[in-house]
Scaffold this motif. Structure first.
Motif, PDB file in Angstrom:
ATOM      1  N   UNK A  13       0.775  -1.253   0.270  1.00  0.00           N
ATOM      2  CA  UNK A  13       0.262   0.238   0.343  1.00  0.00           C
ATOM      3  C   UNK A  13       0.770   1.433   0.117  1.00  0.00           C
ATOM      4  N   UNK A  14       1.305   2.181  -1.121  1.00  0.00           N
ATOM      5  CA  UNK A  14       1.579   3.321  -0.659  1.00  0.00           C
ATOM      6  C   UNK A  14       0.472   4.274  -0.814  1.00  0.00           C
ATOM      7  N   UNK A  15       0.520   5.222   0.496  1.00  0.00           N
ATOM      8  CA  UNK A  15       0.467   6.400   1.065  1.00  0.00           C
ATOM      9  C   UNK A  15       0.629   8.129   0.777  1.00  0.00           C
ATOM     10  N   UNK A  16      -0.365   8.602   0.406  1.00  0.00           N
ATOM     11  CA  UNK A  16       0.567  10.485   0.463  1.00  0.00           C
ATOM     12  C   UNK A  16      -0.030  11.109   0.979  1.00  0.00           C
ATOM     13  N   UNK A  17       0.826  12.368   0.986  1.00  0.00           N
ATOM     14  CA  UNK A  17       0.244  12.975   2.680  1.00  0.00           C
ATOM     15  C   UNK A  17      -1.228  13.313   2.666  1.00  0.00           C
ATOM     16  N   UNK A  18      -1.728  13.790   1.695  1.00  0.00           N
ATOM     17  CA  UNK A  18      -2.356  14.455   1.595  1.00  0.00           C
ATOM     18  C   UNK A  18      -4.787  13.820   1.462  1.00  0.00           C
ATOM     19  N   UNK A  19      -3.204  12.205   1.574  1.00  0.00           N
ATOM     20  CA  UNK A  19      -4.511  10.616   1.139  1.00  0.00           C
ATOM     21  C   UNK A  19      -5.309   9.821   0.802  1.00  0.00           C
ATOM     22  N   UNK A  20      -3.876   9.862  -0.730  1.00  0.00           N
ATOM     23  CA  UNK A  20      -4.357   9.168  -1.764  1.00  0.00           C
ATOM     24  C   UNK A  20      -3.675   8.423  -1.274  1.00  0.00           C
ATOM     25  N   UNK A  21      -3.781   7.152  -1.483  1.00  0.00           N
ATOM     26  CA  UNK A  21      -3.561   5.278  -1.711  1.00  0.00           C
ATOM     27  C   UNK A  21      -3.339   4.915  -3.212  1.00  0.00           C
TER      28      UNK A  21
END
Ligand code: TA6
Length: 296
Positions: A13-21
């Motif tokens: 799972x990749x997550x990005x700071x603003x919440x997308x994944x």
């Protein structure tokens, strides 16, 4: 992060700071989920998808390699989507490796079995990147590692299933006036009409020499998917519609209304690599509010 998905299959799972994944199964090197910062799922994944080898997962972004479609000895769309990939122990330096990207590097090499059906050795490195704005990028690097000096040729597609609210409210821009091979009439060659493509029946077309940017407009959700590609001259557009949908056991009868495949591909002209040569094919997906994209 690593976790267990359906049937205990490994996934990243990749997550990005603003919440997308983004979620990627090691089985198939298969992206199965891409969510925006509001947690909205942007890819279609069938509720009847079978997460069980050797069946390919129905939806997300299947990787079609070393062959698109079915001809000769290989199974439909090759075997990369039906194999377990590994995390690449020593990924090559990718130029887009800026610090604020979340990414994972996966690797596929042929097994002894694979070499029997496709007698070539290769290294297939796939980098899946989630950019700071929630963009999803897939970069494939395929190298011919044949020890016997033999070149090989392959065809390729990122078989992307976009989630749409209602297929009859979807438009595709960027493929107007182009030639295409119609899979529904024996791959006969036609020329597309002059305005955006809309959908009211089964479509299975391979557009040739397409632009680097294709837009998929979802009217109801006021959302436009922008597909940018590099090294992938063709684009497949597919919706099975009702009859074909019913014939697929891993696809809900009504699910054709909520998906559209637009697939960055290299099909018409197979790619040939000499030993040591490497091919790179990239697609970048973004989902923007439609007002932003209309008329662009
Ligand atoms: O995307 C075009 C296509 O080649 C269609 O002809 C249809 O067969 C689709 O791929 C799905 O193939 P699959 O092997 O995943 O069921």
């Amino acid at each position: 992060e690593f976790s267990k998905g359906v049937n205990g299959l490994d996934k990243v799972i990749l997550r990005e700071v603003r919440g997308s994944s983004v979620e990627i199964y090691l089985y198939g090197g298969h992206v199965t989920s891409w969510k925006n910062e509001h947690g909205e799922e942007l890819l279609f994944l069938s509720s009847k998808a079978i997460f069980k080898p050797p069946k390919a997962i129905r939806g997300g972004i299947p990787i079609c390699f070393p062959q698109f479609a079915a001809h000769g000895s290989l199974e439909q769309h090759g075997f990369a989507r039906n194999r377990f990939w590994s995390v690449d122990p020593d990924p090559p330096p990718f130029p887009i490796n800026s610090s604020d990207n979340a990414y994972v590097d996966l690797m596929l090499k042929p097994s002894e079995e694979d070499m029997k059906i496709w007698p070539h050795s290769f290294e297939f490195r796939l980098r899946v990147t989630l950019g700071p704005g929630g963009d999803l990028m897939l970069t494939s690097r395929i190298r011919n590692t044949n020890p016997d000096g033999k070149p090989f040729s392959f065809t390729f597609a990122y078989h992307t299933y976009f989630s749409v609210s209602d297929i009859s409210e979807v438009r595709v821009e960027g493929l107007e006036t182009l030639d295409y091979l119609d899979n529904l009439s024996n791959k006969e060659r036609f020329t597309e009409q002059g305005d955006a493509i809309t959908f009211e029946t089964e479509v299975d077309k391979i557009y040739l020499s397409t632009p680097t940017k294709i837009a998929i407009l979802d009217h109801e959700r006021k959302r436009t998917f922008v597909l940018r590609k590099d090294g992938l001259p063709d684009a497949v557009v597919w919706n099975p519609w009702d009859k074909k949908a019913k014939a697929m056991t891993d696809f809900g009868d009504d699910e054709y209304k909520h998906m559209l495949c637009v697939e960055a591909a290299a099909i018409e002209k197979p790619i040939t690599l000499k030993p040591g040569e490497e091919w790179k094919g990239r697609q970048e997906l973004s989902a923007v509010p439609s007002s932003y994209c209309s008329g662009q």
